[in-house]
Design a protein around this motif. Sequence first.
Motif, PDB file in Angstrom:
ATOM      1  N   PHE A 176      49.573  41.773  60.946  1.00  0.00           N
ATOM      2  CA  PHE A 176      50.561  40.700  61.043  1.00  0.00           C
ATOM      3  C   PHE A 176      51.964  41.170  60.669  1.00  0.00           C
ATOM      4  N   ASP A 177      52.057  42.182  59.811  1.00  0.00           N
ATOM      5  CA  ASP A 177      53.388  42.674  59.439  1.00  0.00           C
ATOM      6  C   ASP A 177      54.102  43.316  60.620  1.00  0.00           C
ATOM      7  N   GLU A 178      53.331  43.781  61.609  1.00  0.00           N
ATOM      8  CA  GLU A 178      53.938  44.362  62.808  1.00  0.00           C
ATOM      9  C   GLU A 178      54.178  43.301  63.881  1.00  0.00           C
ATOM     10  N   LYS A 179      53.365  42.266  63.875  1.00  0.00           N
ATOM     11  CA  LYS A 179      53.478  41.219  64.895  1.00  0.00           C
ATOM     12  C   LYS A 179      54.536  40.178  64.547  1.00  0.00           C
ATOM     13  N   LEU A 180      54.711  39.905  63.243  1.00  0.00           N
ATOM     14  CA  LEU A 180      55.657  38.878  62.803  1.00  0.00           C
ATOM     15  C   LEU A 180      56.901  39.588  62.282  1.00  0.00           C
ATOM     16  N   ILE A 181      57.888  39.695  63.134  1.00  0.00           N
ATOM     17  CA  ILE A 181      59.060  40.523  62.834  1.00  0.00           C
ATOM     18  C   ILE A 181      60.173  39.738  62.157  1.00  0.00           C
ATOM     19  N   LYS A 182      60.443  38.544  62.682  1.00  0.00           N
ATOM     20  CA  LYS A 182      61.582  37.767  62.200  1.00  0.00           C
ATOM     21  C   LYS A 182      61.147  36.707  61.197  1.00  0.00           C
ATOM     22  N   ASN A 183      62.065  36.321  60.330  1.00  0.00           N
ATOM     23  CA  ASN A 183      61.817  35.228  59.386  1.00  0.00           C
ATOM     24  C   ASN A 183      61.439  33.963  60.160  1.00  0.00           C
ATOM     25  N   GLY A 184      60.319  33.355  59.772  1.00  0.00           N
ATOM     26  CA  GLY A 184      59.855  32.142  60.448  1.00  0.00           C
ATOM     27  C   GLY A 184      58.818  32.401  61.527  1.00  0.00           C
ATOM     28  N   ASP A 185      58.666  33.653  61.961  1.00  0.00           N
ATOM     29  CA  ASP A 185      57.606  33.953  62.924  1.00  0.00           C
ATOM     30  C   ASP A 185      56.247  33.612  62.315  1.00  0.00           C
ATOM     31  N   PHE A 186      55.334  33.120  63.140  1.00  0.00           N
ATOM     32  CA  PHE A 186      54.011  32.786  62.600  1.00  0.00           C
ATOM     33  C   PHE A 186      52.930  33.077  63.637  1.00  0.00           C
ATOM     34  N   ALA A 187      51.717  33.156  63.165  1.00  0.00           N
ATOM     35  CA  ALA A 187      50.553  33.365  64.036  1.00  0.00           C
ATOM     36  C   ALA A 187      49.392  32.557  63.479  1.00  0.00           C
ATOM     37  N   GLU A 188      48.535  32.112  64.364  1.00  0.00           N
ATOM     38  CA  GLU A 188      47.335  31.397  63.941  1.00  0.00           C
ATOM     39  C   GLU A 188      46.131  32.334  63.993  1.00  0.00           C
ATOM     40  N   TYR A 189      45.229  32.119  63.055  1.00  0.00           N
ATOM     41  CA  TYR A 189      44.009  32.927  62.999  1.00  0.00           C
ATOM     42  C   TYR A 189      42.825  31.992  62.847  1.00  0.00           C
ATOM     43  N   LYS A 190      41.881  32.073  63.787  1.00  0.00           N
ATOM     44  CA  LYS A 190      40.659  31.277  63.716  1.00  0.00           C
ATOM     45  C   LYS A 190      39.467  32.212  63.917  1.00  0.00           C
ATOM     46  N   ASN A 191      38.457  31.988  63.121  1.00  0.00           N
ATOM     47  CA  ASN A 191      37.256  32.814  63.247  1.00  0.00           C
ATOM     48  C   ASN A 191      36.081  32.078  62.614  1.00  0.00           C
ATOM     49  N   GLU A 192      34.887  32.497  62.970  1.00  0.00           N
ATOM     50  CA  GLU A 192      33.666  31.883  62.453  1.00  0.00           C
ATOM     51  C   GLU A 192      32.665  32.979  62.109  1.00  0.00           C
ATOM     52  N   VAL A 205      13.323  24.376  48.304  1.00  0.00           N
ATOM     53  CA  VAL A 205      14.052  23.476  49.200  1.00  0.00           C
ATOM     54  C   VAL A 205      14.124  24.058  50.608  1.00  0.00           C
ATOM     55  N   CYS A 206      14.459  25.357  50.712  1.00  0.00           N
ATOM     56  CA  CYS A 206      14.748  25.880  52.050  1.00  0.00           C
ATOM     57  C   CYS A 206      14.230  27.289  52.326  1.00  0.00           C
ATOM     58  N   GLY A 207      13.811  28.041  51.302  1.00  0.00           N
ATOM     59  CA  GLY A 207      13.410  29.419  51.579  1.00  0.00           C
ATOM     60  C   GLY A 207      14.612  30.204  52.073  1.00  0.00           C
ATOM     61  N   THR A 208      14.682  30.416  53.381  1.00  0.00           N
ATOM     62  CA  THR A 208      15.821  31.096  54.013  1.00  0.00           C
ATOM     63  C   THR A 208      16.715  30.058  54.686  1.00  0.00           C
ATOM     64  N   SER A 209      18.028  30.179  54.467  1.00  0.00           N
ATOM     65  CA  SER A 209      18.967  29.245  55.099  1.00  0.00           C
ATOM     66  C   SER A 209      20.253  29.989  55.450  1.00  0.00           C
ATOM     67  N   THR A 210      21.214  29.266  56.017  1.00  0.00           N
ATOM     68  CA  THR A 210      22.410  29.899  56.581  1.00  0.00           C
ATOM     69  C   THR A 210      23.668  29.131  56.199  1.00  0.00           C
ATOM     70  N   ILE A 211      24.731  29.889  55.915  1.00  0.00           N
ATOM     71  CA  ILE A 211      26.082  29.317  55.786  1.00  0.00           C
ATOM     72  C   ILE A 211      26.907  29.781  56.978  1.00  0.00           C
ATOM     73  N   THR A 212      27.505  28.833  57.682  1.00  0.00           N
ATOM     74  CA  THR A 212      28.493  29.134  58.716  1.00  0.00           C
ATOM     75  C   THR A 212      29.869  28.791  58.157  1.00  0.00           C
ATOM     76  N   SER A 213      30.764  29.755  58.148  1.00  0.00           N
ATOM     77  CA  SER A 213      32.113  29.564  57.594  1.00  0.00           C
ATOM     78  C   SER A 213      33.133  29.643  58.722  1.00  0.00           C
ATOM     79  N   LYS A 214      33.969  28.606  58.844  1.00  0.00           N
ATOM     80  CA  LYS A 214      34.974  28.541  59.903  1.00  0.00           C
ATOM     81  C   LYS A 214      36.371  28.578  59.279  1.00  0.00           C
ATOM     82  N   ALA A 215      37.126  29.620  59.611  1.00  0.00           N
ATOM     83  CA  ALA A 215      38.483  29.790  59.080  1.00  0.00           C
ATOM     84  C   ALA A 215      39.513  29.285  60.080  1.00  0.00           C
ATOM     85  N   ASN A 216      40.519  28.599  59.564  1.00  0.00           N
ATOM     86  CA  ASN A 216      41.638  28.115  60.378  1.00  0.00           C
ATOM     87  C   ASN A 216      42.910  28.347  59.575  1.00  0.00           C
TER      88      ASN A 216
END
Length: 244
Positions: free
Chosen positions: A117-133, A149-160
């Motif tokens: 991001f330091d290379e992509k966002l050059i000017k003051n105020g530049d921004f980028a969105e990042y989403k992943n799961e 309760v569950c034995g084996t289970s799963t966490i799905t984490s969604k970043a925005n």
Amino acid sequence: MNEDIFKTKTDLDPSEYKKLFGDPFWNQQGDPKARSFYLQLSEKEKALMLKKNYLEMIKKARERNFNMAADCLQWWLDGSGFTKNIDINWLRGNNEVIVAENVNIERFEERLGLENFDEKLIKNGDFAEYKNELQRQFVGGIFRELYYVCGTSTITSKANFKITRVKDNFVLSGTIIHYWWDRYDWHKGANAYINGFGYVNDSDALLVEKHCGAKPYEMRSQWQQSFNKTFKSGFFGGLSVKLK
């Protein structure tokens, strides 16, 4: 359960059903009398006897203050099939859940660091969105309540996230929503160790579903973490993103 079935075919005491299979973990043999009685039963009578075994498990779980495990087993026996929402505070009180949650957060940190991001966002105020799961599967410890309760289970984490350049700094803001989920069901050929009851076959539970109205169901829980972090680019470039 109709107690009469214990009297018509044998003099087996109703409490002896719980000694049916023994406890191999502690090298305790099942009760031969109970086993002989069990083998004489019809399929439906076996299901009724096994249901009573599960009711005894619920009782013993409550005696150990494993109330969530007892509630989940009762929910299955009651047979509504409705999704059960699991209390967030109880769930995150289990170390295995926090470890899985943190693994996903650390994986987000690694991926954010590769975005340059330091290379992509050059000017003051530049921004980028990042989403992943990301997903992380984990297993509860065999003597801890989460295992029952569950034995084996799963966490799905969604970043925005939104990453904004503010002069020489980079501000990351946004959320990670964690979705915990598991299906409370059984699989022919599988088994699970239940403290005090030995190895209990999933085929027993399937028999109870067939004749006693028990039904599998979904378990769910969800929580959110919010972030507002400021980072600087390193001497040689790149961002070392730490969310925790």
